[in-house]
Design a protein around this motif. Structure first.
Motif, PDB file in Angstrom:
ATOM      1  N   GLY A  10       0.775  -1.224   0.000  1.00 42.33           N
ATOM      2  CA  GLY A  10       0.000   0.000   0.000  1.00 42.33           C
ATOM      3  C   GLY A  10       0.803   1.268   0.000  1.00 42.33           C
ATOM      4  O   GLY A  10       0.656   2.103   0.888  1.00 42.33           O
ATOM      5  N   ALA A  16      -1.284   9.690   1.141  1.00 41.43           N
ATOM      6  CA  ALA A  16      -2.524   9.949   0.429  1.00 41.43           C
ATOM      7  C   ALA A  16      -3.602  10.333   1.428  1.00 41.43           C
ATOM      8  O   ALA A  16      -4.387  11.256   1.231  1.00 41.43           O
ATOM      9  CB  ALA A  16      -2.955   8.719  -0.370  1.00 41.43           C
ATOM     10  N   GLN A 212      -3.167  -4.484  -5.848  1.00 42.83           N
ATOM     11  CA  GLN A 212      -2.242  -3.773  -4.959  1.00 42.83           C
ATOM     12  C   GLN A 212      -1.326  -2.883  -5.807  1.00 42.83           C
ATOM     13  O   GLN A 212      -1.196  -3.092  -7.015  1.00 42.83           O
ATOM     14  CB  GLN A 212      -1.443  -4.757  -4.090  1.00 42.83           C
ATOM     15  CG  GLN A 212      -1.059  -6.063  -4.754  1.00 42.83           C
ATOM     16  CD  GLN A 212       0.141  -5.929  -5.667  1.00 42.83           C
ATOM     17  OE1 GLN A 212       1.125  -5.326  -5.280  1.00 42.83           O
ATOM     18  NE2 GLN A 212       0.060  -6.475  -6.867  1.00 42.83           N
ATOM     19  N   PRO A 213      -0.750  -1.841  -5.189  1.00 41.19           N
ATOM     20  CA  PRO A 213      -0.014  -0.830  -5.963  1.00 41.19           C
ATOM     21  C   PRO A 213       1.164  -1.370  -6.756  1.00 41.19           C
ATOM     22  O   PRO A 213       1.554  -0.767  -7.757  1.00 41.19           O
ATOM     23  CB  PRO A 213       0.461   0.161  -4.884  1.00 41.19           C
ATOM     24  CG  PRO A 213      -0.496  -0.009  -3.765  1.00 41.19           C
ATOM     25  CD  PRO A 213      -0.850  -1.463  -3.770  1.00 41.19           C
ATOM     26  N   ALA A 408       1.564   8.910  -4.842  1.00 39.17           N
ATOM     27  CA  ALA A 408       0.505   7.938  -4.547  1.00 39.17           C
ATOM     28  C   ALA A 408      -0.686   8.125  -5.480  1.00 39.17           C
ATOM     29  O   ALA A 408      -1.276   7.147  -5.962  1.00 39.17           O
ATOM     30  CB  ALA A 408       0.057   8.083  -3.091  1.00 39.17           C
ATOM     31  N   ARG A 409      -1.039   9.372  -5.747  1.00 37.91           N
ATOM     32  CA  ARG A 409      -2.150   9.632  -6.667  1.00 37.91           C
ATOM     33  C   ARG A 409      -1.790   9.200  -8.091  1.00 37.91           C
ATOM     34  O   ARG A 409      -2.619   8.633  -8.809  1.00 37.91           O
ATOM     35  CB  ARG A 409      -2.491  11.126  -6.642  1.00 37.91           C
ATOM     36  CG  ARG A 409      -3.157  11.595  -5.353  1.00 37.91           C
ATOM     37  CD  ARG A 409      -3.659  13.015  -5.523  1.00 37.91           C
ATOM     38  NE  ARG A 409      -4.406  13.472  -4.358  1.00 37.91           N
ATOM     39  CZ  ARG A 409      -3.885  14.169  -3.369  1.00 37.91           C
ATOM     40  NH1 ARG A 409      -2.594  14.468  -3.392  1.00 37.91           N
ATOM     41  NH2 ARG A 409      -4.610  14.553  -2.345  1.00 37.91           N
ATOM     42  N   LYS A 412      -2.098   5.477  -8.516  1.00 34.73           N
ATOM     43  CA  LYS A 412      -3.489   5.008  -8.616  1.00 34.73           C
ATOM     44  C   LYS A 412      -4.033   5.171 -10.035  1.00 34.73           C
ATOM     45  O   LYS A 412      -4.637   4.242 -10.589  1.00 34.73           O
ATOM     46  CB  LYS A 412      -4.369   5.788  -7.626  1.00 34.73           C
ATOM     47  CG  LYS A 412      -5.838   5.383  -7.647  1.00 34.73           C
ATOM     48  CD  LYS A 412      -6.023   3.934  -7.211  1.00 34.73           C
ATOM     49  CE  LYS A 412      -7.489   3.575  -6.980  1.00 34.73           C
ATOM     50  NZ  LYS A 412      -8.294   3.602  -8.237  1.00 34.73           N
ATOM     51  N   THR A 415      -2.250   2.574 -12.369  1.00 32.94           N
ATOM     52  CA  THR A 415      -2.717   1.189 -12.253  1.00 32.94           C
ATOM     53  C   THR A 415      -4.112   1.035 -12.849  1.00 32.94           C
ATOM     54  O   THR A 415      -4.417   0.013 -13.468  1.00 32.94           O
ATOM     55  CB  THR A 415      -2.718   0.719 -10.786  1.00 32.94           C
ATOM     56  OG1 THR A 415      -3.451   1.641  -9.979  1.00 32.94           O
ATOM     57  CG2 THR A 415      -1.306   0.617 -10.245  1.00 32.94           C
ATOM     58  N   ASP A 416      -4.956   2.047 -12.689  1.00 30.55           N
ATOM     59  CA  ASP A 416      -6.290   1.995 -13.307  1.00 30.55           C
ATOM     60  C   ASP A 416      -6.172   1.958 -14.835  1.00 30.55           C
ATOM     61  O   ASP A 416      -6.894   1.205 -15.500  1.00 30.55           O
ATOM     62  CB  ASP A 416      -7.117   3.211 -12.879  1.00 30.55           C
ATOM     63  CG  ASP A 416      -7.563   3.142 -11.423  1.00 30.55           C
ATOM     64  OD1 ASP A 416      -7.447   2.051 -10.820  1.00 30.55           O
ATOM     65  OD2 ASP A 416      -8.014   4.174 -10.897  1.00 30.55           O
TER      66      ASP A 416
END
Length: 449
Positions: A10, A16, A212-213, A408-409, A412, A415-416
């Motif tokens: 994480g 975040a 997971q990241p 962190a942003r 996300k 990964t999307d």
């Protein structure tokens, strides 16, 4: 280093969640209180506390007796906070103006910029304590990471992990593929087709639904091999750069050819795939070699390691893909003593060699590699000198990557985007363009185009 390292469990959780905490220090006026800029304490005596996690904490603790021979009046207490618990604990302490923080903090490269940006004054300027003399002592690009503006030194580099290419030598042999002839990732894709046809094994695995990241690790590796990243040195967004599109297009090409296994489910799924021999290649950094040895010890001699193929023919095969650092709390009343400990651990080759022998943590300190331990043949990896392979990468020119406080942003939205490519066949250029716009909307940063 052991498994629960930064980013595996994480990444970005603490920062975040603390994205709105920046004003707690800057607006309350507590960001520059304490010893920072004032009394740094006695350099030869006092009590200091060190925060780290699991294996690294054990290695730091093992160095205390040697440290105390030089500094007998400095009491050192090393605490294993755990990972990712350490990030929440540091964030909480900084948000409270440094209350309860340890004197020495072990920080991952992805968290360091966020702490510096959101909590000004909470990390001591090690340059004022003597750090500048070590500017050229570490792997290329790392000094700019800990001292991006060339003045304040926010930390000293500890661990430096280069991009790696661990592979099943026996599988390549069975498929009749020469692993040494893979100059580019396009070559690797063609090799993967032969491997799949001859052995039934995949080329590599990715967590396709991004459970997971770490599912973005391979994309980030391909990006960094091109000298690119999610942000440029000015902090502008580069998620839809030509380098990023090229990296995601390679992943799509592999996936469309049926060469990518799905290892969704986090760390346990990855370990299970290694035990089953699902894939022929594990494109992971330096530290991962120890994980493979621990996971499948009976496969000694069946594995090999090299630097990864380049993304473009003639391009580099070297990239420092992640690192960790030791920093001193800006509110510590024992900064000078804490600095002495950091200096003893990170700039003394004997210390880094001991840590490497204990946990296989690859040092950023280049002088450490003069020790024979980094030049010994590995029985597990078919007699290859693994240390020399990665040393070549560390010595190669490598840019400093700007993680920023919004890493962190970025992770996300990346990964999307990757999940849309892998599971829905989306166009890499389009999803990365949308990801860049989304990140710009979330952060207020501009997109570099």
């Amino acid at each position: 280093m052991d498994m629960s390292r930064r980013r595996v469990l994480g990444v970005g959780g603490a920062l975040a969640a603390g994205a709105g905490l920046g004003c707690l220090t800057a607006c309350s006026g507590t960001g520059s209180t304490g010893a920072q800029g004032g009394d740094v304490g006695d350099a030869t005596k006092g009590s200091i506390t060190v925060w780290s996690w699991q294996g690294p904490a054990a290695e730091l603790r093992a160095l205390v007796p040697a440290f105390n021979k030089k500094y007998p009046d400095i009491k050192v207490t090393v605490q294993d906070i755990g990972n990712p618990a350490i990030w929440d604990k540091i964030t909480t302490g900084m948000a409270a103006g440094g209350a309860g923080l340890a004197d020495v903090l072990h920080i991952g490269v992805d968290y360091l910029p966020g702490y510096v940006d959101r909590f000004p004054g909470q990390l001591a300027d090690l340059g004022k304590l003597g750090a500048h003399k070590y500017r050229d002592a570490f792997a290329k690009g790392l000094w700019e990471t800990v001292s991006p503006k060339g003045e304040q030194v926010n930390a000293l580099p500890w661990e430096a992990n280069s991009a790696g290419f661990y592979y099943r030598a026996d599988v390549f042999e069975e498929a009749g593929v020469d692993v040494g002839a893979l100059d580019t990732w396009d070559d690797a894709i063609e090799a993967g087709k032969e491997i799949k046809k001859k052995t039934g094994k995949y080329l590599l695995g990715i967590d396709k639904p991004a459970s997971q990241p770490d599912s973005a690790n391979f994309f980030q590796l391909l990006l960094q091999l091109q000298g690119g990243f999610y942000f440029n040195t000015d902090g502008d967004i580069t998620l839809d750069s030509a380098e990023a599109v090229r990296a995601m297009s390679l992943i799509k090409k592999m996936n469309d050819a049926g060469l990518v296994s799905d290892i969704s489910g986090g760390w346990n799924a990855l370990i299970s795939s290694i035990k089953k021999g699902t894939a022929a290649v594990l494109p992971w950094p330096t530290w991962f070699g120890g994980i493979i040895e621990e996971t499948v010890p009976d496969e000694a001699g069946k594995w090999g390691v090299r630097l990864p193929p380049s993304v473009r023919r003639g391009g580099t095969t070297a990239a420092t893909v992640n690192s960790t650092h030791l920093a001193v709390a800006g509110t510590s009343k024992h900064q000078a003593a804490a600095w002495n400990f950091v200096e003893f651990v990170l700039t003394r080759p004997e210390s880094q060699v001991k840590i490497y022998r204990g946990k296989g943590i690859a040092p950023a300190l280049l002088k450490a590699y003069d020790d024979p331990v980094f030049h010994e043949p590995s029985k597990f990896f078919g007699g290859q000198k693994k240390g020399e392979i990665f040393l070549g990468s560390l010595k190669a020119p490598s840019p400093a990557f700007n993680y920023t406080s919004d890493y962190a942003r970025a992770l996300k939205v990346v990964t999307d985007a990757q999940t849309k490519v892998l599971l829905k066949g989306a166009d890499p250029a389009k999803v990365l363009h949308a990801a860049a716009e989304q990140l710009a909307s979330q952060t207020g940063r501009k997109v570099a185009r």
